[in-house]
Motif scaffolding. Structure first.
Motif, PDB file in Angstrom:
ATOM      1  N   ARG A  42       0.804  -1.221   0.000  1.00 59.18           N
ATOM      2  CA  ARG A  42       0.000   0.000   0.000  1.00 59.18           C
ATOM      3  C   ARG A  42       0.834   1.267   0.000  1.00 59.18           C
ATOM      4  O   ARG A  42       0.338   2.364  -0.188  1.00 59.18           O
ATOM      5  CB  ARG A  42      -0.962   0.017   1.187  1.00 59.18           C
ATOM      6  N   GLY A  43       2.181   1.146   0.231  1.00 55.77           N
ATOM      7  CA  GLY A  43       3.044   2.316   0.209  1.00 55.77           C
ATOM      8  C   GLY A  43       3.073   2.995   1.554  1.00 55.77           C
ATOM      9  O   GLY A  43       2.517   2.513   2.542  1.00 55.77           O
ATOM     10  N   GLY A  44       3.732   4.137   1.596  1.00 59.17           N
ATOM     11  CA  GLY A  44       3.834   4.880   2.848  1.00 59.17           C
ATOM     12  C   GLY A  44       5.167   4.656   3.513  1.00 59.17           C
ATOM     13  O   GLY A  44       5.966   3.806   3.120  1.00 59.17           O
ATOM     14  N   ARG A  45       5.439   5.399   4.524  1.00 61.20           N
ATOM     15  CA  ARG A  45       6.728   5.361   5.207  1.00 61.20           C
ATOM     16  C   ARG A  45       6.839   4.119   6.082  1.00 61.20           C
ATOM     17  O   ARG A  45       5.954   3.812   6.878  1.00 61.20           O
ATOM     18  CB  ARG A  45       6.874   6.609   6.071  1.00 61.20           C
ATOM     19  N   PRO A  46       7.901   3.350   5.957  1.00 60.36           N
ATOM     20  CA  PRO A  46       8.103   2.191   6.824  1.00 60.36           C
ATOM     21  C   PRO A  46       8.169   2.614   8.290  1.00 60.36           C
ATOM     22  O   PRO A  46       8.526   3.747   8.610  1.00 60.36           O
ATOM     23  CB  PRO A  46       9.449   1.621   6.358  1.00 60.36           C
ATOM     24  N   SER A  47       7.860   1.669   9.142  1.00 56.95           N
ATOM     25  CA  SER A  47       7.807   1.995  10.568  1.00 56.95           C
ATOM     26  C   SER A  47       9.181   2.192  11.174  1.00 56.95           C
ATOM     27  O   SER A  47       9.334   2.854  12.190  1.00 56.95           O
ATOM     28  CB  SER A  47       7.066   0.877  11.320  1.00 56.95           C
ATOM     29  N   GLY A  48      10.236   1.629  10.568  1.00 55.69           N
ATOM     30  CA  GLY A  48      11.572   1.763  11.133  1.00 55.69           C
ATOM     31  C   GLY A  48      12.637   1.634  10.073  1.00 55.69           C
ATOM     32  O   GLY A  48      12.374   1.271   8.935  1.00 55.69           O
ATOM     33  N   GLY A  49      13.878   1.935  10.436  1.00 59.85           N
ATOM     34  CA  GLY A  49      14.996   1.754   9.527  1.00 59.85           C
ATOM     35  C   GLY A  49      15.285   2.931   8.623  1.00 59.85           C
ATOM     36  O   GLY A  49      16.264   2.923   7.892  1.00 59.85           O
ATOM     37  N   VAL A  50      14.425   3.935   8.616  1.00 53.68           N
ATOM     38  CA  VAL A  50      14.651   5.082   7.751  1.00 53.68           C
ATOM     39  C   VAL A  50      15.369   6.170   8.522  1.00 53.68           C
ATOM     40  O   VAL A  50      14.936   6.581   9.594  1.00 53.68           O
ATOM     41  CB  VAL A  50      13.311   5.624   7.200  1.00 53.68           C
ATOM     42  N   ARG A  51      16.496   6.634   7.971  1.00 48.53           N
ATOM     43  CA  ARG A  51      17.241   7.724   8.589  1.00 48.53           C
ATOM     44  C   ARG A  51      17.538   8.757   7.524  1.00 48.53           C
ATOM     45  O   ARG A  51      17.850   8.416   6.387  1.00 48.53           O
ATOM     46  CB  ARG A  51      18.559   7.219   9.191  1.00 48.53           C
ATOM     47  N   ARG A  52      17.423   9.999   7.869  1.00 51.94           N
ATOM     48  CA  ARG A  52      17.668  11.062   6.901  1.00 51.94           C
ATOM     49  C   ARG A  52      18.718  12.020   7.427  1.00 51.94           C
ATOM     50  O   ARG A  52      18.734  12.337   8.606  1.00 51.94           O
ATOM     51  CB  ARG A  52      16.377  11.820   6.585  1.00 51.94           C
ATOM     52  N   GLY A  53      19.578  12.486   6.489  1.00 48.40           N
ATOM     53  CA  GLY A  53      20.536  13.519   6.823  1.00 48.40           C
ATOM     54  C   GLY A  53      21.439  13.144   7.972  1.00 48.40           C
ATOM     55  O   GLY A  53      22.009  12.059   8.037  1.00 48.40           O
ATOM     56  N   ALA A  55      20.726  12.406  10.900  1.00 51.13           N
ATOM     57  CA  ALA A  55      20.230  11.301  11.731  1.00 51.13           C
ATOM     58  C   ALA A  55      20.890   9.984  11.367  1.00 51.13           C
ATOM     59  O   ALA A  55      21.153   9.153  12.228  1.00 51.13           O
ATOM     60  CB  ALA A  55      18.709  11.182  11.585  1.00 51.13           C
ATOM     61  N   ALA A  56      21.176   9.788  10.065  1.00 45.99           N
ATOM     62  CA  ALA A  56      21.816   8.545   9.639  1.00 45.99           C
ATOM     63  C   ALA A  56      23.194   8.416  10.274  1.00 45.99           C
ATOM     64  O   ALA A  56      23.570   7.340  10.744  1.00 45.99           O
ATOM     65  CB  ALA A  56      21.929   8.524   8.114  1.00 45.99           C
ATOM     66  N   ARG A  57      23.962   9.480  10.289  1.00 44.00           N
ATOM     67  CA  ARG A  57      25.293   9.439  10.875  1.00 44.00           C
ATOM     68  C   ARG A  57      25.209   9.293  12.388  1.00 44.00           C
ATOM     69  O   ARG A  57      26.060   8.671  13.010  1.00 44.00           O
ATOM     70  CB  ARG A  57      26.050  10.721  10.504  1.00 44.00           C
ATOM     71  N   ALA A  58      24.160   9.853  12.988  1.00 40.19           N
ATOM     72  CA  ALA A  58      24.031   9.800  14.436  1.00 40.19           C
ATOM     73  C   ALA A  58      23.859   8.374  14.943  1.00 40.19           C
ATOM     74  O   ALA A  58      24.280   8.047  16.039  1.00 40.19           O
ATOM     75  CB  ALA A  58      22.849  10.665  14.882  1.00 40.19           C
ATOM     76  N   VAL A  59      23.256   7.501  14.128  1.00 38.48           N
ATOM     77  CA  VAL A  59      23.048   6.124  14.564  1.00 38.48           C
ATOM     78  C   VAL A  59      24.070   5.180  13.944  1.00 38.48           C
ATOM     79  O   VAL A  59      23.941   3.967  14.031  1.00 38.48           O
ATOM     80  CB  VAL A  59      21.623   5.650  14.214  1.00 38.48           C
ATOM     81  N   GLY A  60      25.093   5.745  13.287  1.00 35.98           N
ATOM     82  CA  GLY A  60      26.159   4.908  12.744  1.00 35.98           C
ATOM     83  C   GLY A  60      25.878   4.345  11.375  1.00 35.98           C
ATOM     84  O   GLY A  60      26.635   3.519  10.871  1.00 35.98           O
ATOM     85  N   GLY A  61      24.787   4.756  10.740  1.00 36.80           N
ATOM     86  CA  GLY A  61      24.465   4.258   9.415  1.00 36.80           C
ATOM     87  C   GLY A  61      25.279   4.942   8.338  1.00 36.80           C
ATOM     88  O   GLY A  61      25.765   6.053   8.518  1.00 36.80           O
ATOM     89  N   LYS A  62      25.437   4.268   7.181  1.00 35.74           N
ATOM     90  CA  LYS A  62      26.154   4.838   6.045  1.00 35.74           C
ATOM     91  C   LYS A  62      25.163   5.406   5.043  1.00 35.74           C
ATOM     92  O   LYS A  62      24.136   4.802   4.758  1.00 35.74           O
ATOM     93  CB  LYS A  62      27.014   3.772   5.354  1.00 35.74           C
ATOM     94  N   ALA A  63      25.485   6.568   4.505  1.00 37.00           N
ATOM     95  CA  ALA A  63      24.681   7.139   3.443  1.00 37.00           C
ATOM     96  C   ALA A  63      24.913   6.329   2.159  1.00 37.00           C
ATOM     97  O   ALA A  63      25.942   5.669   2.015  1.00 37.00           O
ATOM     98  CB  ALA A  63      25.070   8.599   3.216  1.00 37.00           C
ATOM     99  N   PRO A  64      23.967   6.369   1.202  1.00 35.13           N
ATOM    100  CA  PRO A  64      24.113   5.557  -0.020  1.00 35.13           C
ATOM    101  C   PRO A  64      25.429   5.814  -0.747  1.00 35.13           C
ATOM    102  O   PRO A  64      26.047   4.876  -1.261  1.00 35.13           O
ATOM    103  CB  PRO A  64      22.914   5.994  -0.870  1.00 35.13           C
TER     104      PRO A  64
END
Length: 254
Positions: A42-53, A55-64
């Motif tokens: 149905r689409g829409g924003r997933p409940s978790g795992g999405v980080r932007r700007g 925020a991605a670096r704050a949780v240790g995630g890598k940007a694309p």
């Protein structure tokens, strides 16, 4: 009792209300059905795992753009004050197939603003693009971490025993894997960089040509080069492989 006129008015109101009630009921039914579908359908924003700007670096995630390794190039330009200038460029990509006769072969090249290379390229509308190999990893500090405003990079390269030739009045390293002379088609602002679209005017593979010549004789050997010079390194450990950012990080150059 109800007069005939009132009865007719009520009947007309009921007739007008029935389509609205039908539409409302249909909308409610579709809404309930959509809620029962999996979110991926149905689409829409997933409940978790999405980080932007940030925020991605704050949780240790890598940007694309941090998840891939990029080939390492050097952009060479003419310089009014010195013989020429070179940088290190990784935001470079082929931008067309050019498989039909007369079709343009293009590259996109992003240059850091307010640098010597950026100024020269904007002034002349022409650059030389060099594809580097792993043997050139040691040159990243000179070409990419020092400014052509402060140091003559071509003189420094020659003092290190690196052989230099010229194409269209612009210097290139003879041991690089490939060289292309490019002319600018247009520019696009990209924040701290400016993205240039360039058309390939000519290209050559100096490393391959030197290898062919050295099969016949050793005239192209630079005896003045230091043992650590790129021109003195053989193909041990894949030194003739394309230099990329993953290799630079692994070897501590980035």
């Amino acid at each position: 009792g109800m007069t005939p006129a009132r009865a007719r008015a009520r009947a007309r109101a009921t007739t007008a209300l029935l389509p609205l009630l039908f539409l409302l009921g249909t909308a409610i039914a579709f809404s309930l059905a959509a809620e029962s579908l999996p979110r991926r359908i149905r689409g829409g924003r997933p409940s978790g795992g999405v980080r932007r700007g940030v925020a991605a670096r704050a949780v240790g995630g890598k940007a694309p753009w941090e998840m891939v390794s990029s080939p390492v190039y050097s952009v060479s330009t003419r310089d009014a004050e010195r013989g020429g200038n070179m940088n290190i460029a990784t935001y470079v990509s082929a931008a067309s197939l050019a498989k039909t006769p007369g079709a343009k072969k293009c590259y996109s090249v992003a240059l850091f603003k307010d640098t010597k290379t950026h100024f020269n390229a904007k002034r002349d509308g022409e650059v030389v693009l060099q594809l580097l190999s792993r043997r050139h990893a040691s040159l990243v500090s000179l070409l990419g971490k020092q400014s052509g405003n402060d140091i003559d990079k071509i003189v420094t390269l020659k003092s290190q025993g690196v052989q230099i030739e010229w194409l269209g009045g612009m210097p290139y390293i003879t041991s690089c894997l490939a060289v292309a002379r490019l002319t600018n088609v247009g520019w696009l602002d990209a924040g701290d960089h400016e993205l240039g679209l360039f058309q390939v005017e000519e290209w050559l593979s100096p490393a391959a040509a030197a290898a062919d010549d050295n099969d016949d004789d050793n005239e192209n050997t630079n005896d003045n080069a230091s043992p650590s010079s790129p021109d003195k390194q053989g193909d041990a450990h894949g030194m003739d492989d394309v230099l990329d950012t993953a290799y630079l990080k692994k070897e501590g150059f980035l």
